[in-house]
Scaffold this active site. Sequence first.
Site, PDB file in Angstrom:
ATOM      1  CB  CYS A  71      -0.146   0.522   7.677  1.00 15.43           C
ATOM      2  SG  CYS A  71      -1.831   0.384   7.035  1.00 15.43           S
ATOM      3  CB  CYS A  93      -0.939   0.014   1.207  1.00 15.47           C
ATOM      4  SG  CYS A  93      -2.082  -1.383   1.234  1.00 15.47           S
TER       5      CYS A  93
END
Length: 473
Positions: free
Chosen positions: A457, A137
């Site tokens: 994250c 991500c």
Amino acid sequence: MSSMLTSAVRTLPVCSAWAAGGLARSLSCSSQFQAAAQPKTKKTLGKSGVKNVVVVEGVRIPFLQSGTSYADLMPHDLARAALQGLLTRTSIPRDVVDYIVYGTVIQEVKTSNVAREAALGAGFSDKTPAHTVTMACISSNQAMTTGVGMIAAGQCDVVVAGGVELMSDVPIRHSRKMRKTMLTLNRAKTLGQKLSLISKIRPDYFTPELPAVAEFSTSETMGHSADRLAAAFSISRLEQDEYALRSHTLAKKAQDEGLLLDVVPFKVPGKDTVTKDNGIRPSSMEQMGKLKPAFVKPYGTVTAANSSFLTDGASAILLMSEEKALAMGYKPKAYLRDFVYVSQDPKDQLLLGPTYATPKVLEKAGLTLNDIDVFEFHEAFAGQILANLKAMDSDWFAQNYMGRKSKVGAPPLDKFNTWGGSLSLGHPFGATGCRLVITAAHRLKKEGGQYGLVAACAAGGQGHAMIVELYPQ
């Protein structure tokens, strides 16, 4: 399933607003989140002997729920549209761009270097190098910082970075048995050899290998990890739903007020022009409460309503050395300053990247949490965001897991994701980082701040944080 972290963190003190059941009030979407623009007089983070890298502009095509208007396209189509949107917005000559870097997570095998294919499709010179990176991500974060490094090192003056994801069409493979048979069949020279191989094929060979958003090292889906993380930090279902409602409500407000300036229209071939994100859907606590757990059943707290949804989309951002930008007559939006990447336990701490990265980037920049005017954190799950805020505000966690003497503190919510976040705007895995950075720059200008902190994250137990500094107005 229980772990030392899970049992120990349950003893962490609960923030008074949460303990009192006041999360809805403390996360309200009232005008208190629209900070009045006030001039700042803080020091600049420029360093002697180091080139200043600036953001000239950043754009994204609308982020859409997978299976909607982009369903028949390919990833390079979306990335090309973002690049063309950036070209239109900036009027940058294509031959001025020295390098193009894109991030993506689930690669289309036909266009594995999607940066190159998108660049050629957007009309960039075939002499302009391009490569693709992947870091879950934070893939476009990696693309941007790769560009920062190239410019700072004097290798380039102009870099386009971005990211793309198309969750509407992900690769589905034959089983390994079938793949081996087909590859061997391709090398067979005689009809007899071919027939012999074909005769060995069994019905189970045709069972496909379906993709799964799961950790290879733990075999857990990210949603499962988010559920356990929420339980470890005692984040209730109610708190998660309230935060998700906040995200959607703030995103709708920002959309209606025209604050999402990075969105550029995209004429989808054979369909209408898409002009806005379609995942922003403010609901009600009652409606959200009816949804069943999506991962840990039947007692989990993570649902479709308090999770980011599968999203299609692409982004692009124009980075330059400050000297080059000014020489070309551009007024930059922001400086990209210090950044860090972190890694931690991919099981119990999979989604705690912001907690580990934030204090490190603040220390590297010589700032404190109070110096930050806007925070843009990636929202994978409401429980993940709230767990990070609790961990950041815990001396116990800092001392026992981070090797720190004291906590860094939690960002104040009146500065935090006030134009919505990934829960509402969408999360095309490889493209989100660019959205965070350009949103931070726009919010700094709108709200009169000087420093923004972007954090995210990533799968694999990794994270990223960066300081964005407003360019002098």
